[in-house]
Every structure is written in structure tokens, then in C-alpha cells.
Design a protein around this motif. Structure first.
Motif, PDB file in Angstrom:
ATOM      1  N   HIS A 165       0.822  -1.208   0.000  1.00 48.53           N
ATOM      2  CA  HIS A 165       0.000   0.000   0.000  1.00 48.53           C
ATOM      3  C   HIS A 165       0.859   1.262   0.000  1.00 48.53           C
ATOM      4  CE1 HIS A 165      -3.623  -2.293   1.852  1.00 48.53           C
ATOM      5  NE2 HIS A 165      -3.786  -2.150   0.550  1.00 48.53           N
ATOM      6  N   ASP A 178       1.055  16.237   1.008  1.00 47.01           N
ATOM      7  CA  ASP A 178       1.153  15.144   1.983  1.00 47.01           C
ATOM      8  C   ASP A 178       1.842  15.656   3.245  1.00 47.01           C
ATOM      9  OD1 ASP A 178       1.639  12.869   3.452  1.00 47.01           O
ATOM     10  OD2 ASP A 178       2.436  11.696   1.788  1.00 47.01           O
ATOM     11  N   ASN A 192      -0.630   4.680   8.595  1.00 44.55           N
ATOM     12  CA  ASN A 192      -1.224   5.777   7.830  1.00 44.55           C
ATOM     13  C   ASN A 192      -1.535   7.007   8.687  1.00 44.55           C
ATOM     14  OD1 ASN A 192      -4.227   6.394   5.967  1.00 44.55           O
ATOM     15  ND2 ASN A 192      -2.156   6.842   5.304  1.00 44.55           N
ATOM     16  N   SER A 193      -1.978   6.799   9.916  1.00 46.75           N
ATOM     17  CA  SER A 193      -2.433   7.922  10.745  1.00 46.75           C
ATOM     18  C   SER A 193      -1.820   7.980  12.133  1.00 46.75           C
ATOM     19  CB  SER A 193      -3.967   7.873  10.891  1.00 46.75           C
ATOM     20  OG  SER A 193      -4.607   8.025   9.647  1.00 46.75           O
ATOM     21  N   ARG A 241     -12.534   4.730  10.546  1.00 52.49           N
ATOM     22  CA  ARG A 241     -11.368   5.271   9.829  1.00 52.49           C
ATOM     23  C   ARG A 241     -11.811   6.125   8.637  1.00 52.49           C
ATOM     24  NH1 ARG A 241      -6.342   1.592   7.401  1.00 52.49           N
ATOM     25  NH2 ARG A 241      -5.217   3.295   6.361  1.00 52.49           N
ATOM     26  N   LEU A 251     -11.151  10.100   7.849  1.00 52.77           N
ATOM     27  CA  LEU A 251     -10.496  10.560   6.617  1.00 52.77           C
ATOM     28  C   LEU A 251     -11.345  11.602   5.886  1.00 52.77           C
ATOM     29  CD1 LEU A 251      -9.183   7.123   5.252  1.00 52.77           C
ATOM     30  CD2 LEU A 251      -7.816   8.958   6.279  1.00 52.77           C
ATOM     31  N   TRP A 289      -7.211   6.815  -0.523  1.00 56.56           N
ATOM     32  CA  TRP A 289      -7.510   6.338   0.832  1.00 56.56           C
ATOM     33  C   TRP A 289      -8.712   5.398   0.827  1.00 56.56           C
ATOM     34  CZ3 TRP A 289      -7.110  11.895   3.204  1.00 56.56           C
ATOM     35  CH2 TRP A 289      -5.771  12.167   3.541  1.00 56.56           C
ATOM     36  N   THR A 290      -9.741   5.776   0.083  1.00 52.57           N
ATOM     37  CA  THR A 290     -10.959   4.957   0.041  1.00 52.57           C
ATOM     38  C   THR A 290     -10.665   3.571  -0.521  1.00 52.57           C
ATOM     39  OG1 THR A 290     -12.346   6.933  -0.236  1.00 52.57           O
ATOM     40  CG2 THR A 290     -13.307   4.823  -0.862  1.00 52.57           C
ATOM     41  N   ARG A 296      -7.745   2.079  -0.526  1.00 55.02           N
ATOM     42  CA  ARG A 296      -6.873   1.379   0.421  1.00 55.02           C
ATOM     43  C   ARG A 296      -7.677   0.799   1.578  1.00 55.02           C
ATOM     44  NH1 ARG A 296      -1.268   3.664   3.174  1.00 55.02           N
ATOM     45  NH2 ARG A 296      -1.041   2.055   4.780  1.00 55.02           N
ATOM     46  N   VAL A 297      -8.555   1.578   2.165  1.00 51.80           N
ATOM     47  CA  VAL A 297      -9.332   1.096   3.308  1.00 51.80           C
ATOM     48  C   VAL A 297     -10.267  -0.041   2.886  1.00 51.80           C
ATOM     49  CG1 VAL A 297     -11.048   1.720   5.056  1.00 51.80           C
ATOM     50  CG2 VAL A 297      -9.167   3.283   4.546  1.00 51.80           C
ATOM     51  N   GLY A 328      -3.179   6.788  -1.832  1.00 51.96           N
ATOM     52  CA  GLY A 328      -3.490   6.042  -0.611  1.00 51.96           C
ATOM     53  C   GLY A 328      -2.336   6.002   0.371  1.00 51.96           C
ATOM     54  N   ALA A 381      -2.392  10.562   6.863  1.00 49.50           N
ATOM     55  CA  ALA A 381      -3.687  11.149   7.238  1.00 49.50           C
ATOM     56  C   ALA A 381      -3.641  11.502   8.719  1.00 49.50           C
ATOM     57  CB  ALA A 381      -4.814  10.163   6.949  1.00 49.50           C
TER      58      ALA A 381
END
Length: 283
Positions: free
Chosen positions: A16, A26, A93-94, A144, A148, A161-162, A164-165, A190, A194
Motif C-alpha cells: 500500500h 502530503d 497511515n495515521s 477510519r 479521513l 484512501w478509500t 486502500r481502506v 493512498g 492522514a
């Protein structure tokens, strides 16, 4: 848990994350295989080594950073199958604390403690009591995604992101139900970090207060004009003119007051949803 899925989880997280990235929007800045320059600098300094570009990170350093700062931070080996990977990916990621907050939100109402990002006794007890990891993973991923969608950078990275999740959800649920999970793919955008620092601000209620105040004041003025009309009733022309003004002022004031009340409701509703998504109030 008895069997560690760290190696398999890391392989999917790295897929990912992709390779080197440095998108101007970013917040992670220069990043190599999911490790930001800031994290890499901290790691190198902790080892007494000179800092260098994250582009030069070695496989051993990547493994060490992911193991200590992400997998161990979410207590991956103590989590149920699938939940471990889902929290691991969210942590990369976060941040680990934020990923644990997703879990705490998903464990409501069984979990009654604070949404604080600490995987303590209360969180672990609620997790142990939850016997349906498949459904729990759904709720974690929903929390999550809600987070986001409230970030200012969602317009830039939301599609990645969508995707990836969605894949994290599928892989996690496969593990949770004893199936063989699919391999992970790279989705452009992704890999962007975030962080809560990029969250949208709650709408201000100042316009509502201003409109409501103006409407209330206007209604007061229309009342004064109405009294004046009654006093001038013998002067029919003046009285008729004032009567028309009274109607206009009253209608405009009522609309202002109603608009202010409506906007305050909207602003408070948006603020509540934002707070829930960010974990600042119980979900």
C-alpha cells in the motif's frame, strides 16, 4: 495471539505504501516505503547514527521501525486475527494512537472509557468480549473512513484512501473468518499520511448569532413602528405607509431570526459529526 501475522501484515502494508513519495500536500513530507523523513531521523538518532535522506533506508531499518513503532505500539501479537492487520495499517497511515481510537470507537457501547488512543485494560477487556471480529473490522474501517472524510486533504487523497481502506477491510475480514487474504495493491494517493492536524475546522456559529440578533432587533423595531402607527392613525396616509414598513420589517426580521436558528442547528450538527469522527467525544 498464538500466531503472529506481523510478517504477512507488513508485506501488505508495504504494498500500500509503495516506494518514495514527496507530494506537496502530503503532511508526511518525504517518505520511503511508508517511513517519513522525520521518523527515520528519530530512528537514526536513537542509534547514534548520522541522519540521512530517507531514500537510503535499508530493509533492516524498515523492519525495525515497523516492528517497534507500529506493530508493537498497537500490541499486534495480542490482537485477534484480522484486527491486528487493520490496526497496523491504520497506525502506519495515521499514527498508532489514532488507529487505536478507531478501535475504541468501534467497540462502543461495550467500551465505556475515553477515546484516548491508549490500548489499556478497558479497551482490551471490551475487545476480548467482542466475539465477532468480522463485524468489528467493519466498524473499525467505518470509523477510519469517517475520520479521513473530515480531513482537509481528502479532496486530494480521498480516492486513494478509500480504495486502500476497502482493501484493508477485505483482507482483515478474510483473516478474521479463516480465509486466505488477497495480496495488497498500491493505490495512488493512498500512501499519503492522514493526520488529525489536517482536520477541517468546525463551522462557526457567529453568523447564526449575528442573524438571530439582527432578526430579534428587527422584530423589536417592527413593534415600535406598529405602536407609532396606532398613534398616527388619524393621519391615514402616514399610518398606511408605516403599516407597510411594519410588515416588511417584521417579515425580514422573522426570516433573519429563523435563518440564524437554522444555521446554528446546522453548525452544531456539523460540529458534533466532526467531533465524533475525530474521537473528541464518545462515538
Amino acid at each position: 495471539m498464538a500466531v503472529s501475522r506481523e510478517k504477512e501484515s507488513l508485506a501488505r502494508v508495504l504494498a500500500h505504501e509503495g516506494g518514495y513519495s514527496n507530494h506537496p500536500s502530503d503532511p508526511g513530507g518525504p517518505t520511503m516505503k511508508g517511513v517519513t523523513q522525520r521518523v527515520y531521523d528519530g530512528y537514526r538518532k536513537s542509534k547514534g547514527l548520522a541522519v540521512r535522506s530517507v531514500k537510503g533506508i535499508t530493509p533492516d531499518e524498515i523492519n525495525a521501525i515497523y516492528d517497534r513503532q507500529y506493530w508493537d505500539a498497537i500490541r499486534g501479537d495480542d490482537l485477534p486475527a484480522g484486527v491486528d492487520y487493520v490496526l497496523f495499517d491504520g497506525a502506519v497511515n495515521s499514527g498508532p494512537g489514532r488507529s487505536i481510537m478507531f478501535l475504541q470507537q468501534a467497540l462502543r457501547p461495550a467500551y465505556t472509557g475515553r477515546i484516548d488512543g491508549v490500548l489499556g485494560i478497558g479497551t482490551m477487556a471490551a475487545l476480548k468480549a467482542d466475539k465477532n471480529s468480522d463485524a468489528l473490522i467493519d466498524r473499525i474501517c467505518n470509523a477510519r473512513m469517517a475520520f479521513l472524510k473530515h480531513l482537509g486533504t481528502f479532496g486530494t487523497f480521498g480516492r486513494g484512501w478509500t480504495a486502500r481502506v476497502a482493501e484493508v477491510r477485505s483482507i482483515g475480514q478474510a483473516w478474521a473468518t479463516g480465509q486466505v487474504p488477497q495480496a495488497a495493491s498500491f493505490y495512488d494517493g493512498g500512501q499519503a499520511k492522514a493526520f488529525v492536524e489536517d482536520a477541517n475546522a468546525a463551522p462557526s456559529t457567529a453568523p447564526a448569532d449575528l442573524a438571530t440578533g439582527a432578526g430579534t432587533g428587527g422584530l423589536g423595531l417592527s413593534g415600535y413602528l406598529y405602536d407609532l402607527q396606532n398613534q398616527l392613525s388619524p393621519l391615514s396616509y402616514t399610518s398606511e405607509w408605516i403599516g407597510k414598513v411594519v410588515v416588511v420589517v417584521a417579515l425580514a426580521s422573522a426570516l433573519l431570526a429563523m435563518g440564524g436558528i437554522g444555521y446554528r442547528w446546522y453548525a452544531n450538527r456539523k460540529a458534533k459529526h466532526l467531533a465524533a469522527a475525530l474521537g473528541t467525544v464518545p462515538a
